[in-house]
Design an enzyme around this catalytic site. Structure first.
Site, PDB file in Angstrom:
ATOM      1  N   ARG A 116       3.162 -37.354  50.894  1.00 37.69           N
ATOM      2  CA  ARG A 116       1.751 -38.985  50.962  1.00 37.69           C
ATOM      3  C   ARG A 116       2.776 -39.243  50.725  1.00 37.69           C
ATOM      4  O   ARG A 116       2.657 -40.828  50.602  1.00 37.69           O
ATOM      5  CB  ARG A 116       0.388 -38.096  50.313  1.00 37.69           C
ATOM      6  CG  ARG A 116       0.085 -36.760  50.930  1.00 37.69           C
ATOM      7  CD  ARG A 116      -1.571 -36.991  50.859  1.00 37.69           C
ATOM      8  NE  ARG A 116      -2.038 -38.538  51.173  1.00 37.69           N
ATOM      9  CZ  ARG A 116      -1.826 -39.941  50.184  1.00 37.69           C
ATOM     10  NH1 ARG A 116      -2.333 -39.054  49.114  1.00 37.69           N
ATOM     11  NH2 ARG A 116      -2.863 -40.316  50.653  1.00 37.69           N
ATOM     12  N   ARG A 155     -10.262 -34.909  55.176  1.00 38.01           N
ATOM     13  CA  ARG A 155      -9.574 -35.855  53.880  1.00 38.01           C
ATOM     14  C   ARG A 155     -10.826 -35.181  53.316  1.00 38.01           C
ATOM     15  O   ARG A 155     -10.665 -34.424  51.742  1.00 38.01           O
ATOM     16  CB  ARG A 155      -9.103 -36.389  54.043  1.00 38.01           C
ATOM     17  CG  ARG A 155      -7.748 -37.725  52.416  1.00 38.01           C
ATOM     18  CD  ARG A 155      -8.136 -38.865  52.401  1.00 38.01           C
ATOM     19  NE  ARG A 155      -7.651 -39.349  53.610  1.00 38.01           N
ATOM     20  CZ  ARG A 155      -5.864 -38.966  53.936  1.00 38.01           C
ATOM     21  NH1 ARG A 155      -5.520 -39.145  52.376  1.00 38.01           N
ATOM     22  NH2 ARG A 155      -5.469 -39.331  54.780  1.00 38.01           N
ATOM     23  N   CYS A 161      17.417 -34.312  47.827  1.00 39.30           N
ATOM     24  CA  CYS A 161      18.623 -35.273  47.705  1.00 39.30           C
ATOM     25  C   CYS A 161      18.398 -36.222  48.747  1.00 39.30           C
ATOM     26  O   CYS A 161      18.918 -36.771  49.714  1.00 39.30           O
ATOM     27  CB  CYS A 161      19.923 -34.604  48.361  1.00 39.30           C
ATOM     28  SG  CYS A 161      20.510 -33.045  46.921  1.00 39.30           S
ATOM     29  N   GLU A 162      17.458 -37.016  47.946  1.00 35.87           N
ATOM     30  CA  GLU A 162      16.567 -38.356  49.199  1.00 35.87           C
ATOM     31  C   GLU A 162      16.296 -39.321  47.643  1.00 35.87           C
ATOM     32  O   GLU A 162      15.350 -38.865  47.469  1.00 35.87           O
ATOM     33  CB  GLU A 162      16.043 -38.321  49.349  1.00 35.87           C
ATOM     34  CG  GLU A 162      15.729 -36.797  50.920  1.00 35.87           C
ATOM     35  CD  GLU A 162      16.182 -37.341  51.617  1.00 35.87           C
ATOM     36  OE1 GLU A 162      16.316 -38.985  51.980  1.00 35.87           O
ATOM     37  OE2 GLU A 162      16.773 -36.850  53.058  1.00 35.87           O
TER      38      GLU A 162
HETATM   39  C1  LIG Z   1      -6.853 -36.188  61.243  1.00 40.28           C
HETATM   40  C2  LIG Z   1      -8.291 -36.304  62.477  1.00 40.28           C
HETATM   41  C3  LIG Z   1      -8.589 -36.034  61.404  1.00 40.28           C
HETATM   42  C4  LIG Z   1      -9.142 -35.747  59.783  1.00 40.28           C
HETATM   43  O1  LIG Z   1      -9.017 -37.158  59.285  1.00 40.28           O
HETATM   44  P1  LIG Z   1      -9.300 -37.549  57.601  1.00 40.28           P
HETATM   45  O2  LIG Z   1      -8.997 -39.028  57.909  1.00 40.28           O
HETATM   46  O3  LIG Z   1      -8.651 -36.064  57.093  1.00 40.28           O
HETATM   47  O4  LIG Z   1     -10.934 -37.463  57.740  1.00 40.28           O
HETATM   48  C5  LIG Z   1     -10.493 -36.177  62.167  1.00 40.28           C
HETATM   49  N1  LIG Z   1      -9.768 -36.150  63.762  1.00 40.28           N
HETATM   50  C6  LIG Z   1      -8.909 -36.836  64.547  1.00 40.28           C
HETATM   51  C7  LIG Z   1      -8.767 -36.034  66.064  1.00 40.28           C
HETATM   52  C8  LIG Z   1      -7.887 -36.209  63.729  1.00 40.28           C
HETATM   53  O5  LIG Z   1      -6.246 -36.300  64.202  1.00 40.28           O
END
Ligand SMILES: *Cc1c(COP(=O)(O)O)cnc(C)c1O
Length: 427
Positions: free
Chosen positions: A323, A287, A355-356
């Protein structure tokens, strides 16, 4: 109407029009249509460099967690900066290969690795398996034996710390399905150490959740992990790396998460204080690399005024961006052109055509709107397109990557016929 942008790395206002780098987004939608995902190459690179710069001079592997946004063009942009990759499936390994990423810099996480996935990862000579259970460890031993390879492994430990984030994206508590309980991990390492021909124990790993906005859960987890490293060392098991996972949050509204530099400096301090500064630091950021680098552009189809609520019905929906409804996530939404808006501001729920009742993108927003206008849902670069679906037989949006004044279609809008091309009727 609040026109604040959560980040200005890739997006900014110019004469009351929203731009991605040097591209006018209103014009982009007349050219490419809506709904449309747009990403800024510059913002992705800035976000990646925040980590890479802070890790300069420290042994490290900086991985990008593919599941946040797995478009090949984005993998490629990051591969060119030297990134490694955190994958959670064989499909993601195939994407890394297809994009020309270095499989020797891949860490493989996930609780359900199949024999086929383990075999493919061994053949690709990945950097490390993040092992999440004893039966998985046994399967890796067996697969390594059969393929004649030696698997580099780390145990994903569950340090039982509260990441203080949404329950669906919290992963480091005892009640979560992820990792091996930190109290059991010592015995599992000892078990693994009995298979030196199949296993090379290289590290330890944790990922406690996503969209973390405080430092303390990361530091708590680090201390607990270092306690375990101490104990392993006493028993002759020496590790080479420590993987802190991903999870660093971004600003969607008014969150003020630590910067990568703050996170890294604080973790580094713990390692130095406790005599582990030689350990390679690994990160798996998703992210915080791509989240603020993307927006979802959508057109207002109808404004529907109800007795209790006003609905702004747009052409993007929960299948394009799940999200808000999945995590009750708040995402900023703004008109892309604010030059000629109607004067009266009203409170709207921005909803899609699906449709939700759960099909919404934003609720109770004060906006001045008119039919036909283009809106931008901001900070949509992570967990947007990668979580999209074709529910309601809706084609997924086109994706474009902006680089300065250039726009590249990195995935065209799907065609309806593609959606059922492989379906057949029975006799
Ligand atoms: C989803 C995930 C990430 C990345 O998480 P972010 O919050 O997007 O940085 C890293 N490691 C594992 C094991 C994950 O499942």
């Amino acid at each position: 109407m609040d026109l604040t942008l959560p980040s200005e790395d890739g997006f900014h206002w110019k004469d009351h029009v929203l731009y991605c780098e040097d591209v006018d987004l209103e014009k982009a939608t007349s050219r490419f249509g809506t709904p449309l995902y747009v990403y800024s190459r510059k913002a992705i690179e800035i976000a990646y460099r925040r980590y890479a710069d802070a890790l300069q001079g420290i042994p490290h592997l900086m991985c990008y967690a593919l599941k946040a946004n797995s478009n090949l063009a984005i993998i490629d942009v990051l591969a060119r900066l030297g990134a490694g990759f955190d994958i959670v499936s064989g499909g993601e390994l195939a994407r890394v290969k297809a994009a020309g990423g270095d499989t020797k810099k891949v860490v493989f996480s996930g609780v359900g690795k199949s024999t086929q996935e383990i075999t493919d990862a061994l053949n690709a000579d990945i950097y490390c398996f993040n092992v999440e259970s004893i039966p998985e460890l046994d399967r890796i031993i067996e697969t390594a034996r059969q393929t004649g390879k030696r698997a580099r492994i780390s145990l994903r430990v569950n340090p039982d710390v509260d990441a203080k984030t949404h329950p669906y994206i919290s992963t480091g508590l005892k009640k979560n399905k992820f990792g091996i309980a930190i109290n059991e991990a010592f015995n599992v390492y000892r078990h693994a150490a009995q298979f030196p021909e199949q296993l090379h124990i290289t590290g330890i790993d944790c990922h406690i959740g996503s969209q973390l906005t405080e430092l303390s859960p990361f530091l708590d987890a680090c201390h607990r992990i270092v306690d375990l490293i101490d104990k392993l060392k006493e028993h002759g098991i020496e590790l080479e790396h420590i993987d802190f996972g991903g999870g660093l949050g971004i600003t969607y509204q008014n969150e003020n998460p630590p910067t990568p530099a703050e996170l890294i400096a604080n973790l580094r301090q713990i390692l130095c204080d406790r005599g582990y500064d030689h350990l390679e630091m690994v990160f798996e950021a998703g992210r915080s690399i791509v989240g603020n680098a993307g927006a979802l552009l959508t057109k207002i189809e109808y404004l529907k005024k109800g007795e209790e609520k006003n609905f702004c019905i747009v052409d993007a929906a929960m299948n394009d961006m799940v999200r808000p409804t999945l995590y009750q996530a708040w995402m900023q939404i703004v008109p892309v052109n604010t030059q000629k808006l109607p004067h009266d501001e009203q409170v709207w729920d921005v909803v899609g055509p699906i449709c939700e009742t759960g099909d919404w993108l934003a609720k109770d927003r004060s906006l001045s709107l008119e039919q036909g206008q283009i809106l931008a849902l901001l900070s949509a670069g992570a967990y947007g397109m990668s979580m999209s679906s074709n529910y309601n037989t809706r084609v997924r949006p086109a994706e474009i990557l902006v680089d300065g004044d250039k726009t590249y279609i990195i995935r065209p809008r799907e065609e309806v016929q593609e959606l059922f091309a492989n379906e057949t009727r029975i006799p």
